[in-house]
Design an enzyme around this catalytic site. Structure first.
Site, PDB file in Angstrom:
ATOM      1  CD  GLU A  75      -2.925  -1.186  -0.014  1.00 50.44           C
ATOM      2  OE1 GLU A  75      -3.089  -0.272  -0.675  1.00 50.44           O
ATOM      3  OE2 GLU A  75      -3.406  -2.413  -0.055  1.00 50.44           O
ATOM      4  CE1 TYR A 225     -17.538 -15.919  -8.590  1.00 57.40           C
ATOM      5  CE2 TYR A 225     -16.940 -15.705 -10.985  1.00 57.40           C
ATOM      6  CZ  TYR A 225     -17.737 -15.677 -10.094  1.00 57.40           C
ATOM      7  OH  TYR A 225     -19.042 -15.532 -10.592  1.00 57.40           O
ATOM      8  CE1 TYR A 235     -11.927 -13.582 -11.760  1.00 55.07           C
ATOM      9  CE2 TYR A 235     -11.894 -16.197 -11.713  1.00 55.07           C
ATOM     10  CZ  TYR A 235     -11.443 -15.089 -11.312  1.00 55.07           C
ATOM     11  OH  TYR A 235     -10.588 -14.836 -10.070  1.00 55.07           O
ATOM     12  CB  VAL A 274     -17.843  -4.191  -5.130  1.00 52.56           C
ATOM     13  CG1 VAL A 274     -17.093  -2.959  -5.983  1.00 52.56           C
ATOM     14  CG2 VAL A 274     -19.166  -4.509  -5.702  1.00 52.56           C
TER      15      VAL A 274
HETATM   16  P1  NAD Z   1      -8.129  -6.794  -3.119  1.00 51.01           P
HETATM   17  O1  NAD Z   1      -7.601  -6.123  -4.273  1.00 51.01           O
HETATM   18  O2  NAD Z   1      -8.919  -6.253  -2.346  1.00 51.01           O
HETATM   19  O3  NAD Z   1      -6.800  -7.292  -2.381  1.00 51.01           O
HETATM   20  C1  NAD Z   1      -5.354  -7.513  -2.609  1.00 51.01           C
HETATM   21  C2  NAD Z   1      -4.644  -7.530  -1.557  1.00 51.01           C
HETATM   22  O4  NAD Z   1      -3.245  -8.084  -2.063  1.00 51.01           O
HETATM   23  C3  NAD Z   1      -4.375  -6.061  -0.820  1.00 51.01           C
HETATM   24  O5  NAD Z   1      -4.020  -6.372   0.440  1.00 51.01           O
HETATM   25  C4  NAD Z   1      -3.031  -5.720  -1.407  1.00 51.01           C
HETATM   26  O6  NAD Z   1      -2.269  -4.620  -0.667  1.00 51.01           O
HETATM   27  C5  NAD Z   1      -2.142  -6.894  -1.667  1.00 51.01           C
HETATM   28  N1  NAD Z   1      -1.116  -6.892  -2.711  1.00 51.01           N
HETATM   29  C6  NAD Z   1      -1.274  -6.811  -3.846  1.00 51.01           C
HETATM   30  N2  NAD Z   1      -0.158  -6.951  -4.472  1.00 51.01           N
HETATM   31  C7  NAD Z   1       0.772  -7.189  -3.793  1.00 51.01           C
HETATM   32  C8  NAD Z   1       2.200  -7.476  -3.303  1.00 51.01           C
HETATM   33  N3  NAD Z   1       3.219  -7.630  -4.491  1.00 51.01           N
HETATM   34  N4  NAD Z   1       2.791  -7.772  -2.038  1.00 51.01           N
HETATM   35  C9  NAD Z   1       2.046  -7.591  -1.075  1.00 51.01           C
HETATM   36  N5  NAD Z   1       0.745  -7.300  -0.989  1.00 51.01           N
HETATM   37  C10 NAD Z   1       0.107  -7.074  -2.360  1.00 51.01           C
HETATM   38  O7  NAD Z   1      -8.595  -8.072  -4.007  1.00 51.01           O
HETATM   39  P2  NAD Z   1      -9.923  -9.270  -3.404  1.00 51.01           P
HETATM   40  O8  NAD Z   1     -10.613  -9.107  -4.419  1.00 51.01           O
HETATM   41  O9  NAD Z   1      -9.972  -9.233  -2.026  1.00 51.01           O
HETATM   42  O10 NAD Z   1      -8.868 -10.657  -3.853  1.00 51.01           O
HETATM   43  C11 NAD Z   1      -8.114 -11.255  -3.209  1.00 51.01           C
HETATM   44  C12 NAD Z   1      -8.241 -12.711  -3.657  1.00 51.01           C
HETATM   45  O11 NAD Z   1      -9.432 -13.239  -3.688  1.00 51.01           O
HETATM   46  C13 NAD Z   1      -7.447 -12.860  -4.985  1.00 51.01           C
HETATM   47  O12 NAD Z   1      -7.124 -14.156  -5.083  1.00 51.01           O
HETATM   48  C14 NAD Z   1      -8.906 -13.066  -5.818  1.00 51.01           C
HETATM   49  O13 NAD Z   1      -8.792 -13.592  -6.989  1.00 51.01           O
HETATM   50  C15 NAD Z   1      -9.911 -13.930  -4.852  1.00 51.01           C
HETATM   51  N6  NAD Z   1     -11.515 -13.531  -5.186  1.00 51.01           N
HETATM   52  C16 NAD Z   1     -11.923 -12.433  -5.385  1.00 51.01           C
HETATM   53  C17 NAD Z   1     -13.397 -12.382  -5.549  1.00 51.01           C
HETATM   54  C18 NAD Z   1     -14.094 -10.918  -5.886  1.00 51.01           C
HETATM   55  O14 NAD Z   1     -15.044 -11.082  -6.533  1.00 51.01           O
HETATM   56  N7  NAD Z   1     -13.290  -9.845  -5.478  1.00 51.01           N
HETATM   57  C19 NAD Z   1     -14.140 -13.465  -5.626  1.00 51.01           C
HETATM   58  C20 NAD Z   1     -13.389 -14.813  -5.450  1.00 51.01           C
HETATM   59  C21 NAD Z   1     -12.252 -14.782  -5.102  1.00 51.01           C
END
Ligand code: NAD
Length: 392
Positions: A75, A225, A235, A274
């Site tokens: 961040e 997902y 996806y 979201v």
């Molecule tokens: P998000 O963008 O809210 O969170 C991503 C996190 O990763 C943050 O804390 C960010 O600081 C951290 N991050 C990114 N790059 C980094 C790095 N190089 N080093 C350290 N930290 C890093 O994303 P999210 O939607 O919560 O996704 C998290 C997981 O859940 C992912 O694998 C995503 O595919 C999966 N997911 C998301 C959804 C959805 O609809 N949002 C659904 C199912 C699964």
């Protein structure tokens, strides 16, 4: 500073510190109201701890299970002229609340893919926490630098095999339109697997194991997902889906190579909602606006914190959690069941520029989007001058 949202395309480039703190507080209040976890993990490492599903996981572990948590995120801190990122303020708020509650919490801000950050985590665990009994892998990143070669890999969001024409909603221009997405080439597929596949998850478990920091029966999970027909072309069967398939390979490999510690590694399948990561995926804002409409009507709507609290209670705190036919912890059945998908498909087919706001819950989507950055929360005075130079 008076902070108003600055939206550029699918992202908001600033964040409101008081609003982010309020959002964290709401999530804490939610898990506390649900009640304490039975058999909770005690020492939890959360990779991707600052926003979305990772933040919800950290809040659940800490405030429903009294866990010590070590978080890792990437961040941006605030400067005199610019606010910090939402994840920065969320983390500051989490630390303040954890400290009030007497819970150990530390967060390392840096590149989780690097060897240096892994070493910092190991040093911190050795100094403060000891062995971990749960490792949450919730990174979502557009790129990854290979720690061995220094090569930078980029993930792409493209179909595989054939081009794909579909409707999408352009949140910036308030426009429903057709997009044609060209298929990825082999290099783009492989690069996406390098970034969002399971290799780095395995490297984390290897590093923790070599440092003797995995407790016996430690659990670890990475999030995926798994959608249905409407989202498969962009996806499930697309570049990101190929990367997510690699998580299944990685889970099996972790179980095999960490058998001495009886490590349980699972891919958890969560619902679409979201977050900063999902708003960047074409088609997702339209799809999510429609599922919000249908699932709110069905009474099955959940946000990150509700979904993750259920993941902890139903699966992660069970000695031997029930898995689906692919060995995953499947949490998004209320979204992907045939009846719900049929309702979403019917709306999808009807949706046009004229009826979009009536047929969908875009208002709900947009509210959630603003909340990610600390905006649109009730009780927060957005005309007030607020301190933005907050540290943790
Ligand atoms: P998000 O963008 O809210 O969170 C991503 C996190 O990763 C943050 O804390 C960010 O600081 C951290 N991050 C990114 N790059 C980094 C790095 N190089 N080093 C350290 N930290 C890093 O994303 P999210 O939607 O919560 O996704 C998290 C997981 O859940 C992912 O694998 C995503 O595919 C999966 N997911 C998301 C959804 C959805 O609809 N949002 C659904 C199912 C699964």
């Amino acid at each position: 500073m008076i902070v108003k949202p600055k939206i550029r395309g699918f992202i908001c480039t600033n964040a409101h510190p008081v609003g982010c703190a309020a959002s964290v507080q709401q999530q804490i209040d939610y898990v506390k109201a649900q009640g304490s976890l039975n058999n909770p993990p005690k020492n939890v490492l959360v990779l991707g701890s600052s926003t979305g599903y990772g933040l919800a996981s950290r809040i659940t572990a800490a405030f429903a299970g009294d866990a010590n948590t070590l978080g890792v995120c990437f961040e941006k801190p605030p400067t005199e002229r610019k606010t910090g990122t939402a994840g920065w303020y969320n983390t500051a708020a989490f630390h303040a609340k954890a400290s009030d509650a007497g819970l150990y919490a530390k967060t390392l801000n840096g590149d989780a893919f690097s060897k240096e950050l892994k070493q910092q985590v190991i040093d911190t665990l050795k100094a403060d926490m000891g062995k971990v009994d749960l490792v949450i892998y919730s990174l979502a990143s557009p790129r990854r630098t290979d720690p061995e070669t220094g090569e930078v890999y980029k993930s792409t969001l493209k179909p595989v095999g054939q081009s794909y024409k579909t409707k999408t909603y352009d949140t910036d221009k308030n426009l429903i339109h057709e997009i044609a997405l060209e298929p990825a080439n082999e290099d783009e597929i492989q690069q996406t697997i390098k970034v969002m596949g399971g290799e780095d998850w395995e490297l984390w478990l290897d590093a923790l194991s070599e440092a003797d920091l995995l407790a016996d029966n430690c659990k670890t999970t990475a999030y995926t997902y798994v959608g249905k027909e409407l989202t498969w072309p962009i996806y499930g069967q697309a570049t990101i889906g190929k990367a997510k398939e690699d998580l299944d390979r990685a889970a099996a490999s972790i179980v095999k190579t960490k058998a001495d510690k009886k490590v349980q590694a699972y891919v958890s399948s969560l619902k679409a909602l979201v977050t900063q990561a999902s708003s960047a995926i074409p088609v997702m804002p339209l799809y999510i606006s429609l599922i919000y409409k249908v699932m709110k009507e069905e009474g099955t709507h959940q946000g990150c914190i509700e979904q993750i609290y259920d993941l902890f209670t139903d699966k992660l705190t069970q000695t031997k959690p029930e898995v689906d036919e692919l060995g995953r912890l499947y949490m998004n059945g209320k979204e992907t069941n045939d009846a719900t998908q049929a309702k979403i498909k019917a709306l999808w087919d009807q949706v046009t520029q004229e009826n979009f706001h009536e047929l969908s819950d875009y208002a709900g989507y947009h509210h959630e989007f603003l909340r990610l950055f600390g905006f649109d929360l009730s009780g927060v005075d957005y005309d007030a001058d607020v301190e933005t130079l907050i540290d943790w």
